[in-house]
Design a protein around this motif. Structure first.
Motif, PDB file in Angstrom:
ATOM      1  N   GLN A 381       0.831  -1.202  -0.111  1.00 59.71           N
ATOM      2  CA  GLN A 381      -0.107   0.123   0.061  1.00 59.71           C
ATOM      3  C   GLN A 381       0.741   1.081  -0.106  1.00 59.71           C
ATOM      4  OE1 GLN A 381      -2.868  -1.091  -0.726  1.00 59.71           O
ATOM      5  NE2 GLN A 381      -2.148  -3.152  -0.170  1.00 59.71           N
ATOM      6  N   ALA A 384       2.323   1.914  -3.479  1.00 58.66           N
ATOM      7  CA  ALA A 384       1.127   2.263  -4.381  1.00 58.66           C
ATOM      8  C   ALA A 384       0.925   3.592  -4.221  1.00 58.66           C
ATOM      9  CB  ALA A 384       0.037   1.249  -4.187  1.00 58.66           C
ATOM     10  N   SER A 425     -11.613   7.782  -4.680  1.00 56.62           N
ATOM     11  CA  SER A 425     -10.701   6.931  -3.781  1.00 56.62           C
ATOM     12  C   SER A 425     -11.344   6.457  -2.600  1.00 56.62           C
ATOM     13  CB  SER A 425      -9.550   7.694  -3.599  1.00 56.62           C
ATOM     14  OG  SER A 425      -9.794   8.912  -2.716  1.00 56.62           O
ATOM     15  N   ALA A 428     -14.141   4.008  -3.521  1.00 56.28           N
ATOM     16  CA  ALA A 428     -13.510   2.717  -3.681  1.00 56.28           C
ATOM     17  C   ALA A 428     -13.160   1.861  -2.535  1.00 56.28           C
ATOM     18  CB  ALA A 428     -12.370   2.946  -4.744  1.00 56.28           C
ATOM     19  N   ILE A 432     -14.112  -2.038  -1.006  1.00 55.61           N
ATOM     20  CA  ILE A 432     -12.975  -2.950  -0.884  1.00 55.61           C
ATOM     21  C   ILE A 432     -13.185  -3.817   0.395  1.00 55.61           C
ATOM     22  CG2 ILE A 432     -10.678  -3.616  -0.990  1.00 55.61           C
ATOM     23  CD1 ILE A 432     -10.370  -1.194  -2.766  1.00 55.61           C
ATOM     24  N   ASN A 437      -7.067  -6.340  -3.152  1.00 52.57           N
ATOM     25  CA  ASN A 437      -7.607  -5.411  -4.004  1.00 52.57           C
ATOM     26  C   ASN A 437      -7.556  -3.965  -3.337  1.00 52.57           C
ATOM     27  OD1 ASN A 437      -8.845  -7.150  -5.922  1.00 52.57           O
ATOM     28  ND2 ASN A 437     -10.490  -7.410  -4.771  1.00 52.57           N
ATOM     29  N   TRP A 439      -4.682  -2.077  -3.077  1.00 52.48           N
ATOM     30  CA  TRP A 439      -3.972  -1.490  -3.860  1.00 52.48           C
ATOM     31  C   TRP A 439      -4.460  -0.467  -4.764  1.00 52.48           C
ATOM     32  CZ3 TRP A 439      -3.426  -1.513  -9.010  1.00 52.48           C
ATOM     33  CH2 TRP A 439      -4.069  -2.448  -9.646  1.00 52.48           C
ATOM     34  N   LYS A 440      -5.696  -0.729  -5.297  1.00 53.79           N
ATOM     35  CA  LYS A 440      -6.344  -0.239  -6.346  1.00 53.79           C
ATOM     36  C   LYS A 440      -7.077   1.325  -5.369  1.00 53.79           C
ATOM     37  CE  LYS A 440      -8.134  -4.187  -8.795  1.00 53.79           C
ATOM     38  NZ  LYS A 440      -9.357  -4.848  -8.916  1.00 53.79           N
ATOM     39  N   GLY A 441      -7.355   1.172  -4.295  1.00 54.84           N
ATOM     40  CA  GLY A 441      -7.743   2.204  -3.376  1.00 54.84           C
ATOM     41  C   GLY A 441      -6.734   3.262  -3.222  1.00 54.84           C
ATOM     42  N   ALA A 443      -3.760   3.368  -4.703  1.00 56.38           N
ATOM     43  CA  ALA A 443      -3.327   4.129  -5.855  1.00 56.38           C
ATOM     44  C   ALA A 443      -4.176   5.394  -6.401  1.00 56.38           C
ATOM     45  CB  ALA A 443      -3.387   3.288  -6.969  1.00 56.38           C
ATOM     46  N   LEU A 444      -5.525   5.273  -6.113  1.00 55.50           N
ATOM     47  CA  LEU A 444      -6.453   6.086  -6.388  1.00 55.50           C
ATOM     48  C   LEU A 444      -6.227   7.439  -5.298  1.00 55.50           C
ATOM     49  CD1 LEU A 444      -9.858   4.244  -7.445  1.00 55.50           C
ATOM     50  CD2 LEU A 444      -8.294   5.804  -8.810  1.00 55.50           C
TER      51      LEU A 444
END
Length: 574
Positions: A381, A384, A425, A428, A432, A437, A439-441, A443-444
């Motif tokens: 995290q 990211a 973000s 998201a 989650i 998953n 890492w997507k939040g 990154a945003l």
């Protein structure tokens, strides 16, 4: 007697400017290491037997050093240039990180179980020094870059420089992981040398490069029509007007004069004495010299004078130069301050607690909790957020310049984009429920956080001027102290409220204290995310107001440049 010939400024894209930009980027990369505290903080705490509260105080001291000194360092770099702060940055970073390393290497004396109060306070001071040193380097790099490039490219180059600040934590932690895996002492030595040496390089290469004369013709697209402002006159061009038309009323006050939208026409009489000698406004607004042309010219002059007086700061007349009291009473300063506080508070809350979020998700429904694996998800995290933070600062600079130069819209509309990215973000992350998953939040959030600090310094220049940019941005930079502390404390209290109430309900983790580990997954922090979604939505409303206000003012400014039915003096008239 021979005449001295002054050397013209170098071209916009020339070696001196590129050298300043490149060195500023290196200094910026060395300035953001306070975000890397989590990479050595737990080891430092274990070595010195610090409590969690003491560990947080040490880490917080670095952040306070960054944000609390921003107005002071900004004032110094605006008035004295970048060199004093680069010297300060070199000394502070070298002493700060070497001091922390000394405490880590020394450890606790035999038979002593707690660090003494004097030693602990000294450790806190060392952390504080790393913060003020890093901020000194960043202020110097940002100031020199902003003053060395024209407005059309300013958001891009400042976004590029400040992106280094966001990437700093990832860069140093990655180097340490490859070269000194598991060696905290060498990592701290790397921080001491790797952050201080770029300041030496910056001392010799970072300086504001004067722009070519034609680049000073830029005028901000928006001048505040409702707020009090101060304007300074900057290199007014010589008079080249058409002799068939002459503007009688020069609406540009001199440097430091106070512009009040309620000005009365009787101030016209002494206006010429306050105007730059030889300057004639470039706008087309005219005033009738012959009563035979119209009987209503004085009435029209009275009704339009206040508006045109507020339009001071145009091409050749000057640019906004707001500071001090005028900044404090400016409505747009507080719009920017509150928006920054809400958005940066959201970002800091997430960055400071993403480890707890990842552990909460990882621990849910997993009786075989592996602390080493959990720390790996936490590191994912951090990486990211750091990489996306860097990309966001570059991305928003390019978008902001494209918005202004190609779409011909105010850069402030990009505030709407940044606020929307924060909302996306947080929504998201709220949805989650699997750590794989997350890492997507992250990154945003990093992208949005980078966009915030890549865009807002440029808006400070546009709204309040370049002359006191670093000082003004320093005052805006105080806002994360409010938002970050309030949101982070609220997150911690919410997490504690969901922690196991009985020791037997907690997981048993080897070599660690699991009594405060929340095991409910997303439920542990969902309420905090609802709070940040609401805060970011408020920031979005403020951003919409700022964009609408600048758009409306730009249209009004265009109207005053090309008014309908202007009454102009004819050279052939007696």
């Amino acid at each position: 007697m021979p005449h001295s010939i002054s050397t013209p400024p170098p071209a916009v894209f020339s070696t001196p400017r590129i050298a300043t930009l490149f060195t500023s980027l290196l200094v910026s990369l060395a300035s953001g290491t306070n975000y890397v505290f989590s990479a050595y903080g737990p080891q430092l705490s274990s070595r010195l037997h610090l409590s969690h509260t003491q560990q947080n105080i040490v880490g917080l001291a670095g952040n306070i050093g960054v944000y609390s000194t921003a107005p002071i360092w900004g004032r110094i770099v605006d008035t004295k240039g970048p060199k004093p702060l680069l010297v300060l940055g070199f000394v502070s970073l070298l002493i700060g990180y070497n001091g922390i390393r000394f405490f880590y290497d020394a450890g606790l004396p035999e038979g002593v179980t707690d660090l003494s109060l004097i030693a602990f306070c000294t450790l806190v001071v060392c952390s504080f020094l790393t913060g003020i040193g890093g901020n000194g380097g960043l202020a110097s790099a940002m100031n020199a870059t902003a003053k060395s490039f024209p407005d059309g490219a300013r958001a891009t180059v400042t976004g590029l420089v400040i992106s280094g600040f966001g990437l700093s934590a990832f860069l140093f932690s990655s180097i340490a992981h490859v070269i000194f895996p598991g060696n905290t002492s060498d990592f701290l030595l790397l921080l001491a040398i790797g952050t201080s040496l770029p300041m030496v390089l910056g001392f010799f290469f970072i300086r504001p490069i004067p722009l070519p004369h034609h680049e000073y013709s830029h005028v901000p697209d928006t001048i505040d029509e409702t707020d009090d402002a101060i304007f300074s006159v900057e290199t007014p061009p010589p008079y080249r007007g058409d002799h068939s038309r002459t503007n009688l009323l020069d609406s540009s006050p001199d440097a430091g004069s106070y512009v009040d939208e309620e000005e009365e026409l009787d101030e016209v009489e002494d206006l010429s004495s306050r105007s730059p000698i030889g300057y004639v406004p470039t706008g087309e607004t005219g005033v009738a010299l012959s009563p035979a042309r119209t009987g209503t010219s004085r009435h029209r002059s009275r009704s339009s004078f206040s508006s045109r007086h507020r339009e001071a700061g145009k091409v050749g007349a000057g640019v906004p130069n707001v500071r001090g009291k005028a900044l404090a009473v400016s409505k747009m300063f507080w719009v920017l301050f509150v928006t920054t506080s809400l958005l940066s508070g959201t970002g800091l809350m997430y960055i400071n607690n993403v480890g707890s979020i990842s552990q909460a998700l990882f621990a849910k429904g997993d009786p075989e909790f592996d602390e080493k694996k959990a720390s790996q998800w936490q590191a994912t995290q951090v990486s990211a957020v750091s990489i996306a933070n860097c990309l966001g600062r570059v991305f928003i600079g390019v978008v902001a310049d494209f918005t202004k130069n190609n779409l011909h819209k105010p850069r402030s509309w990009c505030m709407v984009l940044v606020s929307s990215m924060f909302i996306v973000s947080q929504v998201a992350v709220y949805n989650i429920d699997d750590v794989r998953n997350l890492w997507k939040g992250s990154a945003l959030l990093g992208l949005a956080y980078g966009g915030l600090f890549g865009l807002f310094p440029t808006l400070v220049i546009e709204w309040f001027g370049l002359a006191h940019f670093s000082e003004n941005w320093g005052f805006v930079s105080l806002s994360p102290l409010i938002g970050g502390n309030v949101f982070s404390i609220a997150f911690g209290r919410n997490l504690d409220a969901h922690a196991p109430s009985e020791p037997q309900d907690a997981l048993t983790l080897p070599n660690s204290d699991a009594s405060h580990q929340c095991l409910l997954g997303r439920e542990c922090y969902a309420s905090s995310l609802l709070m940040t979604i609401a805060a970011c939505s408020t920031a979005l409303l403020l951003s919409l107001y700022a964009g609408w206000r600048d758009y409306r003012q730009a249209k009004r400014e265009l109207h005053h440049r090309h008014p309908q039915g202007s009454v102009l003096w004819d050279a052939g008239e007696d």
